[in-house]
Enzyme design. Structure first.
Site, short mmCIF file in Angstrom:
data_model
loop_
_atom_site.label_atom_id
_atom_site.label_comp_id
_atom_site.label_asym_id
_atom_site.label_seq_id
_atom_site.Cartn_x
_atom_site.Cartn_y
_atom_site.Cartn_z
N GLU A 83 0.90 -1.16 0.00
CA GLU A 83 0.00 0.00 0.00
C GLU A 83 0.93 1.19 0.00
O GLU A 83 1.28 1.72 1.04
CB GLU A 83 -0.90 -0.05 1.24
CG GLU A 83 -2.16 0.75 1.09
CD GLU A 83 -2.00 2.22 1.44
OE1 GLU A 83 -1.21 2.91 0.76
OE2 GLU A 83 -2.68 2.65 2.37
N GLU A 123 4.41 8.44 -4.07
CA GLU A 123 5.25 7.93 -2.99
C GLU A 123 6.26 6.91 -3.49
O GLU A 123 6.84 6.15 -2.71
CB GLU A 123 4.38 7.36 -1.87
CG GLU A 123 3.83 8.46 -0.98
CD GLU A 123 2.78 8.01 0.02
OE1 GLU A 123 2.65 6.79 0.26
OE2 GLU A 123 2.08 8.89 0.54
N1 SAH Z 1 0.90 -1.21 4.97
C1 SAH Z 1 0.40 -0.32 5.98
C2 SAH Z 1 1.07 1.03 5.94
C3 SAH Z 1 1.00 1.75 4.61
S1 SAH Z 1 1.79 3.33 4.64
C4 SAH Z 1 -1.09 -0.21 5.88
O1 SAH Z 1 -1.62 -0.52 4.81
O2 SAH Z 1 -1.76 0.17 6.84
C5 SAH Z 1 3.21 3.04 3.65
C6 SAH Z 1 4.43 2.67 4.46
O3 SAH Z 1 5.40 2.22 3.55
C7 SAH Z 1 5.07 3.79 5.22
O4 SAH Z 1 5.24 3.39 6.54
C8 SAH Z 1 6.44 4.01 4.54
O5 SAH Z 1 7.45 4.35 5.48
C9 SAH Z 1 6.70 2.67 3.93
N2 SAH Z 1 7.49 2.58 2.68
C10 SAH Z 1 7.24 3.25 1.52
N3 SAH Z 1 8.07 2.84 0.54
C11 SAH Z 1 8.84 1.86 1.06
C12 SAH Z 1 9.87 1.03 0.51
N4 SAH Z 1 10.21 1.10 -0.76
N5 SAH Z 1 10.47 0.15 1.35
C13 SAH Z 1 10.09 0.05 2.64
N6 SAH Z 1 9.12 0.81 3.20
C14 SAH Z 1 8.48 1.70 2.43
#
Ligand code: SAH
Length: 698
Positions: free
Chosen positions: A144, A153
Site C-alpha cells: 500500500e 510515494e
Molecule cells: N501497509 C500499511 C502502511 C502503509 S503506509 C497499511 O496498509 O496500513 C506506507 C508505508 O510504507 C510507510 O510506513 C512508509 O514508510 C513505507 N514505505 C514506503 N516505501 C517503502 C519502501 N520502498 N520500502 C520500505 N518501506 C516503504
C-alpha cells in the site's frame, strides 16, 4: 544526540537556533502522520483483507506455499491479514525505523511473531538467499504505497525493483491493478488557482483594469499535484466537458516499468466550453477479476454507493497549460505524461483531415518534460493564494479600505509577500508607493522578478519602488527621506503556516517604527484571534485512536501517536483548510485576543482566559482558531469563519486559508442544552517567540 537547526521564525522574522533532540523529527512525523486515518479507512481495510484472502487461496490451490512480501508494512496490518488468511510466511518491509519497531510490537502482541519477520530496510536494500533478509523470493506481493496521485510515494520504482529481485515471476499481487481516470472540466473556481485574473479597480478617475503579465498567460505552472477533497466541491462550481475516461492502468502482478512515459486517449467533449482542468482519481482492483474494487471516484461519478471518507487518498486537480475552447463532439487527444513520481496533462486538437501517419507524428511531438514555471508566480504563490488574489469580493474590501485612508500626498509603504496592495494603492491615488520585499525570505528573488514583470505589464515600473531590505535595515534614503504616512499589509507572508504567523506584519511594523509619521495610518489597524468549538463530520478520524482494526489490536500505534502528540508536553494546533472538512459549530465564535498594529509589539506576553459555552448538541472534537484583520473601523476580513449557514450549525470557511485546529485529547458529548457545558481556555501569545500556546479544559 542534540542538533541545532537554524530557521527564520515565521512570526517574529528573527533567526533562531533550535536545539532538537534526534527524536524530534520522528515525533512530528508520527504525530502528523496518516497512519490513524488509514486504520480508520474501513473500506480500504476490508477490501485489502478480501484481496489478500483470495490471493492466498489461489496460491494454496496450486499446491504452493504462500510466501508474502509486504512492502511498507507500517503497523504490520497487511502482513497480519495475510498470516491470518493462512500464509506460510511474511516478510514485512518498513523503511521508517519508529514504524518498523512498532510493527514488531504489534505483530508480537497479536501472536504472529513466528509467521512475520519485520525488516527495517528500504525494499531496494532487501537481499534474498540463504544468508539474506528473505530466504527465497515471495509469490504474493502486498503493498500500500499509493498517494492521491497514485505514484507520488514511489510505488513504480519500488514495484519495478521488487519484480526484478524479490518476487517470483507470475506472482499474485494485492492490489492486482490500479487504474487512473480523468474527466475534462471547465471551472472558474479551480482555474482561479492557476492564473491571475484581471483585477478591476474603481478609482476616482474611472475604472482601471490590472492585467496579468503575458509571461503568465501560457505558463505551465509547477508539476506538484493539487490534491483536494473533491467531494466538497459543489457541482455548481464546475462543468464537466467530457465523460469519465480511463487514462492508464498498471498491472502490479507483472514487471512494472517506472521510466518516464506518456499515455494518450481520444476524447469527444459532451459539451462545448473552455477546457481548463483535468480532474483525476484512481481505483485499485484487489483481485484479477476486478470484483474487489476500492475507488476514489467523487460523488457525481458513483452517486449510489456510500462514499468512504478518507484523507490519505483524495482526488487530483491538474491544470492544463492553457485554456482551450472545445466544441461538443470534436476530436481531442488528452495526454498524460509521467515521470517516476508525478503526472501532468496536455490537450491537443486533432487537425482537420488528419490521417494515421499524422497521428503518429503528432505523438512524436508530445512533450514529456515536466512543466516548469516561467513567470515565477507559481513559485511564489500556492494554489489557495492564487484563489485569494482572484477573490474579487476580498479585493473590493481592500479597495474600499484603501480609498478611505489614502490621500494624494500619501507616502505608502506596503509589507506583504507578492501582494496587489502596492498596485491598488497606486491606482487609488497614492503619490508615492514603496513596496517592501523582505529579502531574508527564501522566495525573494522570484518575488522581485515577478513584481517587476507585473508592474511592467501595467506600465507601473517607475511608479512603485521595490525596496529590498530587512525591515530593521530600512534607511531614510530608501524612502527618499520621507516619513511613511500609510503603512499597509494584507497581511500575507509565504512562510506562514498557522493563521497567526502573519502577525509578522506587526513585527515588521515595529522594526520600521522610526520611519513612520507621527500620524501614520496602519492598515489593518488591528487583528483579532477567534475561537470556536466544533464537531467535525470526519476530520476527527485523523487524530483519533483506532483500538482494533479488522480484528487486529493496533493500540500500540494509538499509544505511539499519543506519545508523539504529547512530546514536549505541549499540544499544538495544526493547519487545515476547513472548507474541505465539514464541521458544525457547537459554540458561538469568540474573540479571544487582539493585536494593535498602531502600536509596536509590546515586551510582555498577551494572555487571556475564559470559557466558551456549548450551545449545540454534539461531540466536541476540538477548537478552531483563525485571525480577522480590521482594515478600517468598519471593514474587516476574516481568514476563518465566513458564516454559520443554518440551524444545524454548519460552518462556511474562507476557501483560501487554512485555519488552526486544536484537537481535544478527549471528546465530550454535550447533551443538556438548558444548562450548557462550558469549555474553559487559557491562551497566550508570547511576543518574544511569536508562539501561541493554548490549553482547553472540558
Ligand atoms: N501497509 C500499511 C502502511 C502503509 S503506509 C497499511 O496498509 O496500513 C506506507 C508505508 O510504507 C510507510 O510506513 C512508509 O514508510 C513505507 N514505505 C514506503 N516505501 C517503502 C519502501 N520502498 N520500502 C520500505 N518501506 C516503504
Amino acid at each position: 544526540m542534540k542538533t541545532f537547526c537554524g530557521r527564520a521564525n515565521p512570526t517574529t522574522g528573527s533567526m533562531e537556533w533550535l536545539e532538537e533532540g534526534e527524536d524530534y523529527d520522528y515525533h512530528q512525523e508520527i504525530a502528523r502522520s496518516r497512519y490513524a486515518d488509514m486504520l480508520h479507512d474501513k473500506d480500504r481495510n476490508v477490501k485489502y483483507y478480501q484481496g489478500i484472502r483470495a490471493a492466498v487461496s489461489r496460491v494454496k490451490e496450486r499446491g504452493e506455499k504462500a510466501i508474502v512480501l509486504d512492502i511498507g508494512t507500517g503497523t504490520g496490518l497487511l502482513s497480519m491479514m495475510a498470516a491470518s488468511a493462512g500464509a506460510d510466511f511474511c516478510y514485512a518491509i518498513e523503511v521508517f525505523k519508529p514504524m518498523a519497531n512498532a510493527a514488531v510490537k504489534i505483530v508480537e502482541k497479536n501472536g504472529f511473531s513466528d509467521k512475520i519477520r519485520v525488516i527495517n530496510k528500504h525494499s531496494t536494500e532487501v537481499t534474498v538467499g540463504p544468508d539474506g533478509d528473505m530466504q527465497c523470493r515471495a509469490n504474493i506481493l502486498v503493498t500500500e504505497l499509493f498517494d492521491t496521485e497514485l505514484i507520488g510515494e514511489g510505488a513504480l520504482p519500488t514495484y519495478e525493483h521488487a519484480h526484478k529481485y524479490l518476487v517470483e515471476e507470475g506472482c499474485e499481487a494485492v492490489p492486482h491493478r490500479a487504474t487512473v481516470y480523468v474527466q475534462l472540466v471547465e471551472s472558474k473556481r479551480m482555474w482561479s488557482w492557476k492564473k491571475l485574473f484581471p483585477v478591476c479597480v474603481e478609482a476616482e478617475d474611472g475604472e482601471k483594469i490590472l492585467v496579468p503579465p503575458s509571461e503568465m498567460e501560457n505558463c505551465p505552472g509547477v508539476p506538484s499535484v493539487c490534491d483536494i477533497q473533491l467531494n466538497q466541491m459543489p457541482s455548481s462550481d464546475f462543468t464537466t466537458l467530457s465523460d469519465v475516461v480511463t487514462m492508464f492502468s498498471v498491472d502490479f502482478s507483472k514487471p512494472v516499468q517506472s521510466a518516464s512515459t506518456y499515455y494518450r486517449v481520444q476524447l469527444e467533449p459532451v459539451k462545448s466550453g473552455k477546457a481548463q482542468i483535468v480532474l483525476s482519481w484512481w481505483d485499485i482492483d484487489m483481485d484479477p477479476s476486478g470484483m474487489i474494487n476500492c475507488t476514489m471516484a467523487p460523488y457525481w461519478v458513483k452517486p449510489t454507493s456510500a462514499l468512504q471518507w478518507r484523507d490519505h487518498w483524495m482526488q487530483c486537480v491538474y491544470f492544463l497549460p492553457r485554456e482551450e475552447p472545445v466544441l461538443q463532439g470534436e476530436k481531442l487527444y488528452l495526454t498524460a505524461c509521467r515521470d517516476q513520481y508525478s503526472v501532468w496533462y496536455n490537450l491537443q486538437k486533432s487537425r482537420e483531415g488528419e490521417n494515421e501517419a499524422d497521428e503518429k507524428e503528432n505523438k512524436a511531438d508530445v512533450r514529456v518534460e515536466s512543466p516548469v514555471c516561467r513567470c515565477r508566480a507559481h513559485l511564489l504563490w500556492n494554489r489557495p493564494r492564487f484563489g485569494e488574489l482572484n477573490d474579487q469580493n476580498r479585493t473590493r474590501q481592500y479597495i474600499k479600505a484603501l480609498r478611505k485612508v489614502l490621500k494624494t500626498d500619501s507616502v505608502c509603504l506596503c509589507i506583504s509577500d507578492g501582494s496587489l496592495l502596492p498596485v491598488l494603492a497606486h491606482c487609488l491615488g497614492a503619490k508615492q508607493v514603496q513596496y517592501f520585499v523582505l529579502i531574508f525570505r527564501s522566495l525573494h528573488f522570484s518575488l522581485v522578478f515577478f513584481s517587476h514583470v507585473f508592474f511592467k505589464a501595467n506600465h507601473l515600473e517607475d511608479k512603485i519602488k521595490i525596496i529590498e531590505a530587512r525591515p530593521e535595515l530600512l534607511k531614510p534614503s530608501h524612502l527618499e527621506d520621507k516619513k511613511v504616512s500609510v503603512l499597509v499589509g494584507e497581511p500575507f507572508f509565504t512562510t506562514s503556516l498557522l493563521p497567526w504567523h502573519n502577525l509578522y506584519f506587526w513585527y515588521a511594523r515595529t522594526a520600521v517604527s522610526t520611519h513612520l509619521a507621527s500620524n501614520v495610518t496602519v492598515l489593518p489597524h488591528s487583528a483579532s484571534l477567534h475561537v470556536m468549538i466544533v464537531e467535525f463530520q470526519d476530520l476527527w478520524r485523523i487524530r483519533s485512536p483506532c483500538g482494533t482494526c479488522e480484528g487486529f489490536d493496533v493500540r500500540t500505534m494509538d499509544d505511539m501517536i499519543k506519545d508523539s502528540l504529547n512530546f514536549r508536553e505541549s499540544k499544538e494546533a495544526e493547519p487545515h483548510p476547513l472548507w474541505e472538512y465539514p464541521c458544525k459549530s457547537l459554540s458561538d465564535p469568540q474573540e479571544v485576543l487582539t493585536f494593535d498594529f498602531t502600536k509596536a509589539v509590546p515586551q510582555h506576553c498577551l494572555r487571556t482566559e475564559g470559557s466558551v459555552k456549548l450551545l449545540r448538541k454534539g461531540k466536541s472534537h476540538g477548537a478552531v482558531l483563525w485571525m480577522e484583520y480590521h482594515l478600517t473601523a468598519d471593514i474587516s476580513v476574516s481568514t476563518g469563519l465566513m458564516q454559520v449557514s443554518n440551524e444545524k450549525g454548519n460552518c462556511e470557511w474562507n476557501p483560501h486559508c487554512k485555519q488552526a485546529v486544536y484537537f481535544f485529547s478527549s471528546v465530550i458529548e454535550s447533551e443538556v442544552l438548558s444548562d450548557p457545558t462550558a469549555v474553559t481556555y487559557a491562551i497566550s501569545f508570547d511576543t518574544k517567540t511569536g508562539e501561541i500556546a493554548m490549553d482547553f479544559k472540558l
